[in-house]
Write a protein that holds these residues in place. Structure first.
Motif, PDB file in Angstrom:
ATOM      1  N   GLY A  47       0.786  -1.224   0.000  1.00  0.00           N
ATOM      2  CA  GLY A  47       0.000   0.000   0.000  1.00  0.00           C
ATOM      3  C   GLY A  47       0.815   1.270   0.000  1.00  0.00           C
ATOM      4  O   GLY A  47       0.286   2.351   0.236  1.00  0.00           O
ATOM      5  N   VAL A  48       2.114   1.168  -0.275  1.00  0.00           N
ATOM      6  CA  VAL A  48       2.983   2.336  -0.183  1.00  0.00           C
ATOM      7  C   VAL A  48       2.608   3.416  -1.198  1.00  0.00           C
ATOM      8  O   VAL A  48       2.777   4.606  -0.931  1.00  0.00           O
ATOM      9  CB  VAL A  48       4.467   1.931  -0.305  1.00  0.00           C
ATOM     10  N   GLU A  49       2.074   3.055  -2.344  1.00  0.00           N
ATOM     11  CA  GLU A  49       1.711   4.034  -3.368  1.00  0.00           C
ATOM     12  C   GLU A  49       0.550   4.922  -2.928  1.00  0.00           C
ATOM     13  O   GLU A  49       0.481   6.078  -3.315  1.00  0.00           O
ATOM     14  CB  GLU A  49       1.349   3.333  -4.685  1.00  0.00           C
ATOM     15  N   GLU A  50      -0.363   4.390  -2.121  1.00  0.00           N
ATOM     16  CA  GLU A  50      -1.520   5.160  -1.671  1.00  0.00           C
ATOM     17  C   GLU A  50      -1.325   5.748  -0.284  1.00  0.00           C
ATOM     18  O   GLU A  50      -2.198   6.443   0.230  1.00  0.00           O
ATOM     19  CB  GLU A  50      -2.776   4.273  -1.644  1.00  0.00           C
ATOM     20  N   ASP A  51      -0.198   5.475   0.357  1.00  0.00           N
ATOM     21  CA  ASP A  51       0.032   5.908   1.735  1.00  0.00           C
ATOM     22  C   ASP A  51       0.373   7.388   1.785  1.00  0.00           C
ATOM     23  O   ASP A  51       1.391   7.835   1.264  1.00  0.00           O
ATOM     24  CB  ASP A  51       1.160   5.088   2.350  1.00  0.00           C
ATOM     25  N   LEU A  53       1.263   9.118   4.342  1.00  0.00           N
ATOM     26  CA  LEU A  53       2.432   9.400   5.168  1.00  0.00           C
ATOM     27  C   LEU A  53       3.730   9.241   4.382  1.00  0.00           C
ATOM     28  O   LEU A  53       4.723   9.904   4.675  1.00  0.00           O
ATOM     29  CB  LEU A  53       2.449   8.485   6.397  1.00  0.00           C
ATOM     30  N   VAL A  54       3.735   8.375   3.376  1.00  0.00           N
ATOM     31  CA  VAL A  54       4.927   8.170   2.555  1.00  0.00           C
ATOM     32  C   VAL A  54       4.939   9.147   1.388  1.00  0.00           C
ATOM     33  O   VAL A  54       5.940   9.802   1.109  1.00  0.00           O
ATOM     34  CB  VAL A  54       4.990   6.708   2.036  1.00  0.00           C
ATOM     35  N   LYS A  55       3.813   9.250   0.711  1.00  0.00           N
ATOM     36  CA  LYS A  55       3.710  10.029  -0.511  1.00  0.00           C
ATOM     37  C   LYS A  55       3.513  11.515  -0.237  1.00  0.00           C
ATOM     38  O   LYS A  55       3.965  12.362  -1.002  1.00  0.00           O
ATOM     39  CB  LYS A  55       2.550   9.487  -1.347  1.00  0.00           C
ATOM     40  N   GLY A  56       2.828  11.839   0.812  1.00  0.00           N
ATOM     41  CA  GLY A  56       2.513  13.239   1.104  1.00  0.00           C
ATOM     42  C   GLY A  56       1.131  13.601   0.570  1.00  0.00           C
ATOM     43  O   GLY A  56       0.524  12.868  -0.200  1.00  0.00           O
ATOM     44  N   ILE A  57       0.653  14.756   0.972  1.00  0.00           N
ATOM     45  CA  ILE A  57      -0.670  15.227   0.557  1.00  0.00           C
ATOM     46  C   ILE A  57      -0.488  16.237  -0.576  1.00  0.00           C
ATOM     47  O   ILE A  57       0.387  17.101  -0.510  1.00  0.00           O
ATOM     48  CB  ILE A  57      -1.400  15.899   1.733  1.00  0.00           C
ATOM     49  N   ALA A  58      -1.328  16.113  -1.580  1.00  0.00           N
ATOM     50  CA  ALA A  58      -1.284  17.069  -2.683  1.00  0.00           C
ATOM     51  C   ALA A  58      -1.604  18.459  -2.144  1.00  0.00           C
ATOM     52  O   ALA A  58      -2.467  18.620  -1.275  1.00  0.00           O
ATOM     53  CB  ALA A  58      -2.290  16.671  -3.759  1.00  0.00           C
ATOM     54  N   GLU A  59      -0.911  19.460  -2.643  1.00  0.00           N
ATOM     55  CA  GLU A  59      -1.091  20.829  -2.147  1.00  0.00           C
ATOM     56  C   GLU A  59      -2.534  21.307  -2.267  1.00  0.00           C
ATOM     57  O   GLU A  59      -3.033  21.992  -1.392  1.00  0.00           O
ATOM     58  CB  GLU A  59      -0.156  21.788  -2.900  1.00  0.00           C
ATOM     59  N   ASP A  60      -3.212  20.934  -3.342  1.00  0.00           N
ATOM     60  CA  ASP A  60      -4.587  21.405  -3.529  1.00  0.00           C
ATOM     61  C   ASP A  60      -5.583  20.687  -2.619  1.00  0.00           C
ATOM     62  O   ASP A  60      -6.703  21.144  -2.441  1.00  0.00           O
ATOM     63  CB  ASP A  60      -5.005  21.261  -5.002  1.00  0.00           C
ATOM     64  N   LYS A  61      -5.206  19.561  -2.034  1.00  0.00           N
ATOM     65  CA  LYS A  61      -6.115  18.814  -1.153  1.00  0.00           C
ATOM     66  C   LYS A  61      -5.712  18.898   0.310  1.00  0.00           C
ATOM     67  O   LYS A  61      -6.315  18.250   1.145  1.00  0.00           O
ATOM     68  CB  LYS A  61      -6.161  17.352  -1.587  1.00  0.00           C
ATOM     69  N   ASN A  62      -4.698  19.683   0.628  1.00  0.00           N
ATOM     70  CA  ASN A  62      -4.203  19.789   1.993  1.00  0.00           C
ATOM     71  C   ASN A  62      -5.073  20.771   2.781  1.00  0.00           C
ATOM     72  O   ASN A  62      -5.038  21.973   2.540  1.00  0.00           O
ATOM     73  CB  ASN A  62      -2.747  20.259   1.985  1.00  0.00           C
ATOM     74  N   PRO A  63      -5.849  20.270   3.768  1.00  0.00           N
ATOM     75  CA  PRO A  63      -6.718  21.168   4.535  1.00  0.00           C
ATOM     76  C   PRO A  63      -5.936  22.065   5.499  1.00  0.00           C
ATOM     77  O   PRO A  63      -6.469  23.039   6.006  1.00  0.00           O
ATOM     78  CB  PRO A  63      -7.638  20.220   5.300  1.00  0.00           C
TER      79      PRO A  63
END
Length: 73
Positions: A47-51, A53-63
């Motif tokens: 599940g590393v591709e969807e994680d 915590l590993v991948k980070g949050i896209a700037e446009d979706k970061n609350p």
């Protein structure tokens, strides 16, 4: 299930509770730690591709992204 104050129980009642707990635990299936660690490692790597915590949050979706900068007049 009612709450039991262990301090109010007799030594016999405490021993009965402990024996019942041990009877429950002895029925549990036990696994080798090495096997469990391998399975956990495989699960995490799958599940590393969807994680986030590993991948980070896209700037446009970061609350928690700052809405604007500080302006000093």
């Amino acid at each position: 299930m009612p709450v039991i104050n262990v301090e109010d129980l007799t030594d016999k009642d405490k021993a009965v509770m402990e024996v019942n707990q041990l009877k429950t635990e002895v029925k549990l299936e036990r696994w080798l730690t090495s096997k469990c660690c391998e399975e956990i490692k495989e699960y995490i790597q799958a599940g590393v591709e969807e994680d986030i915590l590993v991948k980070g949050i896209a700037e446009d979706k970061n609350p928690f992204k700052e809405k604007g900068g500080c302006v000093i007049c």
